[in-house]
Design a protein around this motif. Structure first.
Motif, PDB file in Angstrom:
ATOM      1  N   MET A  26      31.339  31.424  36.243  1.00  0.00           N
ATOM      2  CA  MET A  26      32.354  32.273  36.867  1.00  0.00           C
ATOM      3  C   MET A  26      32.173  33.737  36.438  1.00  0.00           C
ATOM      4  O   MET A  26      32.308  34.661  37.248  1.00  0.00           O
ATOM      5  N   ASN A  27      31.832  33.960  35.173  1.00  0.00           N
ATOM      6  CA  ASN A  27      31.578  35.317  34.692  1.00  0.00           C
ATOM      7  C   ASN A  27      30.416  35.952  35.446  1.00  0.00           C
ATOM      8  O   ASN A  27      30.489  37.099  35.883  1.00  0.00           O
ATOM      9  N   TYR A  28      29.328  35.189  35.579  1.00  0.00           N
ATOM     10  CA  TYR A  28      28.142  35.720  36.239  1.00  0.00           C
ATOM     11  C   TYR A  28      28.413  36.016  37.714  1.00  0.00           C
ATOM     12  O   TYR A  28      28.028  37.068  38.236  1.00  0.00           O
ATOM     13  N   LEU A  29      29.063  35.073  38.400  1.00  0.00           N
ATOM     14  CA  LEU A  29      29.350  35.260  39.822  1.00  0.00           C
ATOM     15  C   LEU A  29      30.303  36.431  40.048  1.00  0.00           C
ATOM     16  O   LEU A  29      30.191  37.150  41.044  1.00  0.00           O
ATOM     17  N   SER A  30      31.227  36.628  39.111  1.00  0.00           N
ATOM     18  CA  SER A  30      32.127  37.776  39.223  1.00  0.00           C
ATOM     19  C   SER A  30      31.360  39.082  39.107  1.00  0.00           C
ATOM     20  O   SER A  30      31.637  40.059  39.812  1.00  0.00           O
ATOM     21  N   GLY A  31      30.371  39.113  38.206  1.00  0.00           N
ATOM     22  CA  GLY A  31      29.549  40.299  38.077  1.00  0.00           C
ATOM     23  C   GLY A  31      28.726  40.580  39.321  1.00  0.00           C
ATOM     24  O   GLY A  31      28.469  41.740  39.660  1.00  0.00           O
ATOM     25  N   LEU A  32      28.313  39.534  40.016  1.00  0.00           N
ATOM     26  CA  LEU A  32      27.548  39.696  41.247  1.00  0.00           C
ATOM     27  C   LEU A  32      28.427  40.067  42.431  1.00  0.00           C
ATOM     28  O   LEU A  32      27.934  40.607  43.420  1.00  0.00           O
ATOM     29  N   SER A  33      29.709  39.755  42.345  1.00  0.00           N
ATOM     30  CA  SER A  33      30.615  39.959  43.473  1.00  0.00           C
ATOM     31  C   SER A  33      31.132  41.400  43.500  1.00  0.00           C
ATOM     32  O   SER A  33      30.784  42.229  42.664  1.00  0.00           O
ATOM     33  N   ALA A  34      32.012  41.654  44.477  1.00  0.00           N
ATOM     34  CA  ALA A  34      32.608  42.989  44.622  1.00  0.00           C
ATOM     35  C   ALA A  34      33.960  43.101  43.925  1.00  0.00           C
ATOM     36  O   ALA A  34      34.642  44.116  44.078  1.00  0.00           O
ATOM     37  N   VAL A  35      34.361  42.068  43.156  1.00  0.00           N
ATOM     38  CA  VAL A  35      35.661  42.121  42.501  1.00  0.00           C
ATOM     39  C   VAL A  35      35.692  43.269  41.491  1.00  0.00           C
ATOM     40  O   VAL A  35      34.697  43.539  40.806  1.00  0.00           O
ATOM     41  N   ARG A  36      36.823  43.963  41.409  1.00  0.00           N
ATOM     42  CA  ARG A  36      36.961  45.067  40.469  1.00  0.00           C
ATOM     43  C   ARG A  36      37.229  44.541  39.062  1.00  0.00           C
ATOM     44  O   ARG A  36      37.675  43.412  38.881  1.00  0.00           O
ATOM     45  N   PHE A  37      36.975  45.395  38.062  1.00  0.00           N
ATOM     46  CA  PHE A  37      37.027  44.945  36.670  1.00  0.00           C
ATOM     47  C   PHE A  37      38.414  44.503  36.242  1.00  0.00           C
ATOM     48  O   PHE A  37      38.579  43.418  35.666  1.00  0.00           O
ATOM     49  N   TRP A  38      39.444  45.335  36.486  1.00  0.00           N
ATOM     50  CA  TRP A  38      40.771  44.998  35.963  1.00  0.00           C
ATOM     51  C   TRP A  38      41.358  43.747  36.616  1.00  0.00           C
ATOM     52  O   TRP A  38      41.923  42.898  35.908  1.00  0.00           O
ATOM     53  N   PRO A  39      41.257  43.566  37.929  1.00  0.00           N
ATOM     54  CA  PRO A  39      41.692  42.277  38.488  1.00  0.00           C
ATOM     55  C   PRO A  39      40.918  41.104  37.897  1.00  0.00           C
ATOM     56  O   PRO A  39      41.486  40.026  37.681  1.00  0.00           O
ATOM     57  N   TYR A  40      39.644  41.319  37.627  1.00  0.00           N
ATOM     58  CA  TYR A  40      38.832  40.262  37.015  1.00  0.00           C
ATOM     59  C   TYR A  40      39.344  39.906  35.623  1.00  0.00           C
ATOM     60  O   TYR A  40      39.525  38.726  35.293  1.00  0.00           O
ATOM     61  N   LEU A  41      39.585  40.914  34.798  1.00  0.00           N
ATOM     62  CA  LEU A  41      40.027  40.650  33.425  1.00  0.00           C
ATOM     63  C   LEU A  41      41.418  40.026  33.406  1.00  0.00           C
ATOM     64  O   LEU A  41      41.650  39.027  32.695  1.00  0.00           O
ATOM     65  N   ILE A  42      42.349  40.592  34.178  1.00  0.00           N
ATOM     66  CA  ILE A  42      43.712  40.050  34.200  1.00  0.00           C
ATOM     67  C   ILE A  42      43.706  38.627  34.753  1.00  0.00           C
ATOM     68  O   ILE A  42      44.361  37.726  34.208  1.00  0.00           O
ATOM     69  N   GLY A  43      42.962  38.402  35.824  1.00  0.00           N
ATOM     70  CA  GLY A  43      42.876  37.056  36.397  1.00  0.00           C
ATOM     71  C   GLY A  43      42.245  36.069  35.434  1.00  0.00           C
ATOM     72  O   GLY A  43      42.648  34.896  35.379  1.00  0.00           O
ATOM     73  N   THR A  44      41.262  36.531  34.668  1.00  0.00           N
ATOM     74  CA  THR A  44      40.623  35.651  33.677  1.00  0.00           C
ATOM     75  C   THR A  44      41.621  35.201  32.616  1.00  0.00           C
ATOM     76  O   THR A  44      41.691  34.008  32.269  1.00  0.00           O
ATOM     77  N   LEU A  45      42.402  36.128  32.083  1.00  0.00           N
ATOM     78  CA  LEU A  45      43.372  35.775  31.043  1.00  0.00           C
ATOM     79  C   LEU A  45      44.480  34.878  31.593  1.00  0.00           C
ATOM     80  O   LEU A  45      44.874  33.899  30.950  1.00  0.00           O
ATOM     81  N   LEU A  46      44.977  35.208  32.795  1.00  0.00           N
ATOM     82  CA  LEU A  46      46.039  34.392  33.389  1.00  0.00           C
ATOM     83  C   LEU A  46      45.537  32.994  33.723  1.00  0.00           C
ATOM     84  O   LEU A  46      46.209  31.990  33.457  1.00  0.00           O
TER      85      LEU A  46
END
Length: 228
Positions: free
Chosen positions: A148-168
């Protein structure tokens, strides 16, 4: 990648056992300590106990090593609440580092693994659904943490939504598994289990919503209106 996961899993277990053994020897114990002894050892190590634990988890969670070993160990060594906080902190750090490694290298290290249909499905939702997609996908046990980390890096998702979504999205399973590790000592706050069950129920709804929401490539093509 399976043989890599086996090697990393064995390495993680060896490092944890070695760490416990060295701490036990430092406290004058000649045999493997019991659970309460482990907690006294970790407490006696001061700030270095949590620091070493978080550093070790981050180091092994950037590659595809299961988080479960550390999550259970956190409850065993630190208790439910401190263990949950430490595990979530390490989870966030590992996710951030892996994300930026992929972004800064242009995804060359993992791009060939992202062509699988399931990986494509995940990336489409990350591209278009942001924090909802990250949160809900983190709640799906079948989606590995590192992948999921790798695919997120490849995707267009922005950093803060990624980090907040990861913790939640990581919180419910983390709370439940840390509480399981703490259960070995017989001290399990019922409130933690209630919070975990509630978050899991909410997360299940998020999974369904994210799965049913169409992304642009999946939206039905409308028929053109006839010319007047």
């Amino acid at each position: 990648m399976r043989w890599w996961r086996q090697i990393l899993g064995a390495l993680g277990l060896v490092l944890l056992v070695a760490l416990v053994y060295l701490l036990a020897r430092a406290h004058g114990l000649t045999s493997m300590p019991h659970v309460q002894d482990l907690r006294r050892i970790v407490t006696g190590a001061g700030i270095w106990g949590p620091v070493v634990f978080v550093a070790l988890q981050v180091l092994l969670n950037i590659p595809p090593f299961p988080r479960t070993v550390f999550t259970v160990s956190a409850g065993l060594l630190f208790g439910s609440i401190p263990g949950t906080l430490l595990t979530l902190a390490a989870t966030g750090l590992a996710a951030v580092i892996a994300f930026w490694i992929v972004r800064l290298t242009g995804g060359k290290l993992v791009a060939r693994y992202a062509r699988h249909p399931r990986a494509v499905w995940v990336r489409r939702r990350l591209d278009h659904h942001g924090i909802l997609a990250v949160t809900s996908l983190r709640l799906i046990p079948m989606v590995p943490f590192a992948a999921m980390n790798y695919l997120s890096g490849l995707s267009a998702v922005r950093f803060w939504p990624y980090l907040i979504g990861t913790l939640l999205g990581s919180a419910p399973s983390t709370i439940a598994i840390v509480a399981l590790g703490d259960a070995v000592t017989g001290h399990v706050p019922p409130a933690l289990l209630a919070v975990s069950a509630t978050c899991a129920a909410v997360g299940l709804v998020g999974v369904v919503v994210a799965a049913r929401r169409p992304v642009p490539d999946e939206e039905p093509v409308r028929a053109e209106e006839p010319a007047a």
